[in-house]
Structure formats: structure tokens, C-alpha cells
Design a protein around this motif. Sequence first.
Motif, PDB file in Angstrom:
ATOM      1  N   PRO A  37      86.850 -64.610  13.680  1.00  0.00           N
ATOM      2  CA  PRO A  37      86.908 -66.056  13.866  1.00  0.00           C
ATOM      3  C   PRO A  37      85.565 -66.773  13.703  1.00  0.00           C
ATOM      4  O   PRO A  37      85.491 -67.826  13.089  1.00  0.00           O
ATOM      5  N   GLN A  38      84.481 -66.211  14.228  1.00  0.00           N
ATOM      6  CA  GLN A  38      83.197 -66.915  14.170  1.00  0.00           C
ATOM      7  C   GLN A  38      82.691 -67.049  12.734  1.00  0.00           C
ATOM      8  O   GLN A  38      82.233 -68.115  12.323  1.00  0.00           O
ATOM      9  N   ARG A  39      82.749 -65.957  11.998  1.00  0.00           N
ATOM     10  CA  ARG A  39      82.310 -66.013  10.601  1.00  0.00           C
ATOM     11  C   ARG A  39      83.213 -66.912   9.781  1.00  0.00           C
ATOM     12  O   ARG A  39      82.745 -67.653   8.909  1.00  0.00           O
ATOM     13  N   ALA A  40      84.512 -66.892  10.047  1.00  0.00           N
ATOM     14  CA  ALA A  40      85.455 -67.743   9.325  1.00  0.00           C
ATOM     15  C   ALA A  40      85.166 -69.218   9.593  1.00  0.00           C
ATOM     16  O   ALA A  40      85.204 -70.037   8.670  1.00  0.00           O
ATOM     17  N   VAL A  41      84.843 -69.558  10.839  1.00  0.00           N
ATOM     18  CA  VAL A  41      84.527 -70.945  11.166  1.00  0.00           C
ATOM     19  C   VAL A  41      83.245 -71.370  10.464  1.00  0.00           C
ATOM     20  O   VAL A  41      83.153 -72.486   9.938  1.00  0.00           O
ATOM     21  N   ARG A  42      82.256 -70.484  10.429  1.00  0.00           N
ATOM     22  CA  ARG A  42      81.008 -70.789   9.726  1.00  0.00           C
ATOM     23  C   ARG A  42      81.268 -71.069   8.248  1.00  0.00           C
ATOM     24  O   ARG A  42      80.772 -72.043   7.684  1.00  0.00           O
ATOM     25  N   TRP A  43      82.048 -70.211   7.615  1.00  0.00           N
ATOM     26  CA  TRP A  43      82.350 -70.403   6.194  1.00  0.00           C
ATOM     27  C   TRP A  43      83.214 -71.639   5.969  1.00  0.00           C
ATOM     28  O   TRP A  43      83.047 -72.361   4.980  1.00  0.00           O
TER      29      TRP A  43
END
Length: 102
Positions: free
Chosen positions: A70-76
Motif C-alpha cells: 500500500p505505501q509504495r502504491a500510494v507513492r506511485w
Amino acid sequence: MMHSRHMVLMQRQQRLRIRSAELRLRLANQAQVLQAPLAAIDQARSSVQWLRAHPQWPLAALALLAVMGPQRAVRWAARLWWGWGLYQRMQQRLRRLPPQRF
């Protein structure tokens, strides 16, 4: 007598036409309030129809979210949103430029 009755009917017809035109204008002005909400509803309906016709895209997004976390997906997603906004702003600026002659 027939002539006066005909004149009365013609005057009444004219008044009815004027009243009808006034009512149409009033209805058109009052309907403008509904234009923005109805446009939003149309856009939402079109989006839902597109998603039904192309279910692979939301499924791919969910799969990517599961793989990336989730965190990396939100960043992208934030980066992509920023890029999309930049693209839109550039398109608007390019449309304002005068046409080039070669």
C-alpha cells in the motif's frame, strides 16, 4: 359581429403565444441550475459503463496494489497524479498558443 369575434380570438391567441414564450424562457433559466449536477451524473454513468466494459484495468490496479504494497502504491499514485496534472496544464497552455505556420 363575426369580425369582432375573430379579432378577439386572434388577440387571445397572441397573448397565449407570448405567455408560452415567457414560460419556455423561465423553464430554460430554471433548468440551468440542474445542468452541472446532471453533467456530473452523466460522467459518473459513463465511467461506470467504461469500467464494466474494461474490467481488466481495475483488476490490474488491485493486483499491482497487492504486489507493491500500500505505501509504495500510494507513492506511485501520487507521482502519476502529479504527472497527469502537469500533462493537463501543458495541454491547456499549448492550446492557447497561436497556430504555427511552416
